[in-house]
Write a protein that holds these residues in place. Structure first.
Motif, PDB file in Angstrom:
ATOM      1  N   ILE A  91       0.932  -1.129   0.022  1.00 62.27           N
ATOM      2  CA  ILE A  91      -0.013   0.009   0.143  1.00 62.27           C
ATOM      3  C   ILE A  91       0.730   1.317   0.019  1.00 62.27           C
ATOM      4  O   ILE A  91       0.511   2.223  -0.919  1.00 62.27           O
ATOM      5  CB  ILE A  91      -0.832  -0.046   1.465  1.00 62.27           C
ATOM      6  CG1 ILE A  91      -1.802  -1.063   0.908  1.00 62.27           C
ATOM      7  CG2 ILE A  91      -1.558   1.332   1.219  1.00 62.27           C
ATOM      8  CD1 ILE A  91      -2.815  -1.323   2.216  1.00 62.27           C
ATOM      9  N   ASP A  92       1.888   1.401   0.861  1.00 65.37           N
ATOM     10  CA  ASP A  92       2.913   2.537   1.030  1.00 65.37           C
ATOM     11  C   ASP A  92       3.500   2.797  -0.359  1.00 65.37           C
ATOM     12  O   ASP A  92       3.418   3.820  -0.934  1.00 65.37           O
ATOM     13  CB  ASP A  92       3.866   2.228   2.066  1.00 65.37           C
ATOM     14  CG  ASP A  92       3.398   2.172   3.217  1.00 65.37           C
ATOM     15  OD1 ASP A  92       2.171   3.096   3.526  1.00 65.37           O
ATOM     16  OD2 ASP A  92       3.912   2.103   4.440  1.00 65.37           O
ATOM     17  N   ILE A  93       4.087   1.703  -0.888  1.00 63.40           N
ATOM     18  CA  ILE A  93       4.620   1.890  -2.456  1.00 63.40           C
ATOM     19  C   ILE A  93       3.598   2.172  -3.360  1.00 63.40           C
ATOM     20  O   ILE A  93       4.138   3.254  -3.967  1.00 63.40           O
ATOM     21  CB  ILE A  93       5.156   0.410  -2.871  1.00 63.40           C
ATOM     22  CG1 ILE A  93       6.633   0.058  -1.890  1.00 63.40           C
ATOM     23  CG2 ILE A  93       5.859   0.370  -4.336  1.00 63.40           C
ATOM     24  CD1 ILE A  93       6.993  -1.240  -2.165  1.00 63.40           C
ATOM     25  N   TYR A  94       2.652   1.811  -3.432  1.00 60.01           N
ATOM     26  CA  TYR A  94       1.692   2.204  -4.669  1.00 60.01           C
ATOM     27  C   TYR A  94       0.908   3.249  -4.420  1.00 60.01           C
ATOM     28  O   TYR A  94       0.304   3.916  -5.315  1.00 60.01           O
ATOM     29  CB  TYR A  94       0.946   0.917  -5.110  1.00 60.01           C
ATOM     30  CG  TYR A  94       1.524  -0.171  -5.822  1.00 60.01           C
ATOM     31  CD1 TYR A  94       1.928   0.109  -7.134  1.00 60.01           C
ATOM     32  CD2 TYR A  94       2.379  -1.413  -5.072  1.00 60.01           C
ATOM     33  CE1 TYR A  94       2.833  -0.809  -7.866  1.00 60.01           C
ATOM     34  CE2 TYR A  94       2.945  -2.278  -5.949  1.00 60.01           C
ATOM     35  CZ  TYR A  94       3.042  -2.055  -7.234  1.00 60.01           C
ATOM     36  OH  TYR A  94       3.947  -2.904  -8.013  1.00 60.01           O
ATOM     37  N   ASP A 173      -5.030  15.747   8.295  1.00 58.28           N
ATOM     38  CA  ASP A 173      -3.599  15.265   8.329  1.00 58.28           C
ATOM     39  C   ASP A 173      -3.727  14.004   7.292  1.00 58.28           C
ATOM     40  O   ASP A 173      -4.254  12.990   7.427  1.00 58.28           O
ATOM     41  CB  ASP A 173      -3.370  14.704   9.666  1.00 58.28           C
ATOM     42  CG  ASP A 173      -1.893  14.121   9.765  1.00 58.28           C
ATOM     43  OD1 ASP A 173      -1.198  13.716   8.734  1.00 58.28           O
ATOM     44  OD2 ASP A 173      -1.591  14.018  10.951  1.00 58.28           O
ATOM     45  N   LEU A 174      -3.130  14.487   6.116  1.00 57.59           N
ATOM     46  CA  LEU A 174      -3.265  13.401   4.946  1.00 57.59           C
ATOM     47  C   LEU A 174      -2.429  12.244   5.282  1.00 57.59           C
ATOM     48  O   LEU A 174      -2.916  10.988   5.047  1.00 57.59           O
ATOM     49  CB  LEU A 174      -2.703  13.995   3.520  1.00 57.59           C
ATOM     50  CG  LEU A 174      -2.741  13.320   2.457  1.00 57.59           C
ATOM     51  CD1 LEU A 174      -4.408  13.172   2.156  1.00 57.59           C
ATOM     52  CD2 LEU A 174      -1.918  14.019   1.371  1.00 57.59           C
ATOM     53  N   ALA A 179      -2.787   6.293   6.643  1.00 60.25           N
ATOM     54  CA  ALA A 179      -2.469   5.268   7.557  1.00 60.25           C
ATOM     55  C   ALA A 179      -4.092   4.587   7.857  1.00 60.25           C
ATOM     56  O   ALA A 179      -3.934   3.349   8.136  1.00 60.25           O
ATOM     57  CB  ALA A 179      -1.802   5.675   8.521  1.00 60.25           C
ATOM     58  N   GLU A 180      -4.853   5.313   8.327  1.00 56.08           N
ATOM     59  CA  GLU A 180      -6.227   4.781   8.629  1.00 56.08           C
ATOM     60  C   GLU A 180      -6.909   4.007   7.513  1.00 56.08           C
ATOM     61  O   GLU A 180      -7.521   2.998   7.634  1.00 56.08           O
ATOM     62  CB  GLU A 180      -7.017   5.811   9.130  1.00 56.08           C
ATOM     63  CG  GLU A 180      -8.480   5.519   9.546  1.00 56.08           C
ATOM     64  CD  GLU A 180      -8.330   4.481  10.573  1.00 56.08           C
ATOM     65  OE1 GLU A 180      -9.397   3.738  10.807  1.00 56.08           O
ATOM     66  OE2 GLU A 180      -7.498   4.474  11.298  1.00 56.08           O
ATOM     67  N   ILE A 181      -6.563   4.544   6.151  1.00 63.26           N
ATOM     68  CA  ILE A 181      -7.226   4.044   5.141  1.00 63.26           C
ATOM     69  C   ILE A 181      -6.404   2.345   4.893  1.00 63.26           C
ATOM     70  O   ILE A 181      -7.207   1.419   4.674  1.00 63.26           O
ATOM     71  CB  ILE A 181      -7.074   4.773   3.838  1.00 63.26           C
ATOM     72  CG1 ILE A 181      -7.920   5.843   3.869  1.00 63.26           C
ATOM     73  CG2 ILE A 181      -7.284   3.686   2.679  1.00 63.26           C
ATOM     74  CD1 ILE A 181      -7.799   6.897   2.622  1.00 63.26           C
ATOM     75  N   HIS A 187      -7.452  -4.614   7.869  1.00 67.73           N
ATOM     76  CA  HIS A 187      -8.284  -5.215   9.091  1.00 67.73           C
ATOM     77  C   HIS A 187      -9.503  -5.121   9.059  1.00 67.73           C
ATOM     78  O   HIS A 187     -10.136  -3.916   8.386  1.00 67.73           O
ATOM     79  CB  HIS A 187      -7.460  -4.490  10.435  1.00 67.73           C
ATOM     80  CG  HIS A 187      -6.203  -4.847  10.402  1.00 67.73           C
ATOM     81  ND1 HIS A 187      -5.473  -5.741  10.571  1.00 67.73           N
ATOM     82  CD2 HIS A 187      -5.220  -3.813  10.542  1.00 67.73           C
ATOM     83  CE1 HIS A 187      -4.367  -5.865  10.729  1.00 67.73           C
ATOM     84  NE2 HIS A 187      -4.023  -4.607  10.730  1.00 67.73           N
ATOM     85  N   SER A 188     -10.448  -5.689   9.667  1.00 65.77           N
ATOM     86  CA  SER A 188     -11.753  -5.660   9.554  1.00 65.77           C
ATOM     87  C   SER A 188     -12.433  -5.804  11.050  1.00 65.77           C
ATOM     88  O   SER A 188     -11.974  -6.847  11.773  1.00 65.77           O
ATOM     89  CB  SER A 188     -12.460  -6.791   8.853  1.00 65.77           C
ATOM     90  OG  SER A 188     -13.837  -6.559   8.835  1.00 65.77           O
ATOM     91  N   ASN A 189     -12.873  -4.827  11.649  1.00 61.65           N
ATOM     92  CA  ASN A 189     -13.677  -4.965  13.023  1.00 61.65           C
ATOM     93  C   ASN A 189     -15.075  -5.098  13.260  1.00 61.65           C
ATOM     94  O   ASN A 189     -15.441  -5.606  14.089  1.00 61.65           O
ATOM     95  CB  ASN A 189     -13.151  -3.375  13.571  1.00 61.65           C
ATOM     96  CG  ASN A 189     -11.961  -3.117  13.675  1.00 61.65           C
ATOM     97  OD1 ASN A 189     -11.069  -4.154  14.133  1.00 61.65           O
ATOM     98  ND2 ASN A 189     -11.533  -2.007  13.624  1.00 61.65           N
TER      99      ASN A 189
END
Length: 200
Positions: A91-94, A173-174, A179-181, A187-189
């Motif tokens: 996710i971070d890379i793309y 705060d982008l 990070a939240e996305i 994860h699924s709560n």
């Protein structure tokens, strides 16, 4: 004083020049005359390596497909020791700022695919491979197939969508939002039940 002889152009050099034109002008701008001027050679050089313009276009599609598939396979080869950490890494890379030329080429190929069956098939093969590679990461973390497929689609839609957006001035705060996305994707709560079927 004599000019040094021009380096001999191979098939790859023509294709790379074509990618530059594709990014700037779209597939309609990819023409032998244009590329010859860009490379400072005669049109005759082109026909040492290609039968015609269609042969070049086929080469562009094949090169783009191979590069995109090679890249995603490299980034998503499952590593059981890393678990969800590897998904966050992807996710971070793309979703980071991507090469502008790469984005323009991606968009140009997709626009091309709207009108050309060969380009459409190439894009479908790349998208399918990307989704399967992402799904394999979720499967490696123990998720069931249906959930892994759903999350791979969400991951793919997010990272490619955000890479084409200019949201630096959006409120909030982008970095924290990204990070939240990532957490929402991985994860699924809660379990979201589908809406009830309409009454017969």
């Amino acid at each position: 004083m004599e000019k040094p002889p021009r380096a001999q152009l191979d098939r790859s050099a023509w294709i790379q020049a074509a990618f530059g034109t594709l990014a700037d002008e779209g597939v309609s701008g990819v023409r032998v005359e244009t590329l010859a001027r860009r490379l400072n050679v005669t049109k005759g050089s082109f026909y040492w390596h290609f039968k015609d313009r269609q042969d070049l276009l086929n080469g562009i599609l094949e090169n783009w497909k191979d590069g995109r598939i090679r890249d995603i396979v490299k980034q998503t080869r499952p590593d059981p020791t890393r678990g969800t950490e590897q998904i966050f890494h992807v996710i971070d890379i793309y979703s980071a700022n991507r090469n502008n030329k790469g984005i323009l080429i991606e968009l140009a190929v997709r626009e091309w695919a709207r009108r050309d069956p060969a380009a459409a098939q190439t894009v479908e093969e790349v998208d399918t491979c990307r989704l399967r590679c992402a799904r394999d990461l979720f499967l490696a973390c123990g998720m069931p197939m249906n959930e892994a497929s759903t999350r791979s689609m969400l991951l793919y839609a997010y990272v490619f969508g955000v890479s084409m957006m200019n949201c630096e001035k959006f409120d909030g705060d982008l970095a924290a939002m990204k990070a939240e996305i990532g957490n929402l994707i991985v994860h699924s709560n809660t379990t979201i039940n589908p809406p009830p079927a309409p009454a017969p």
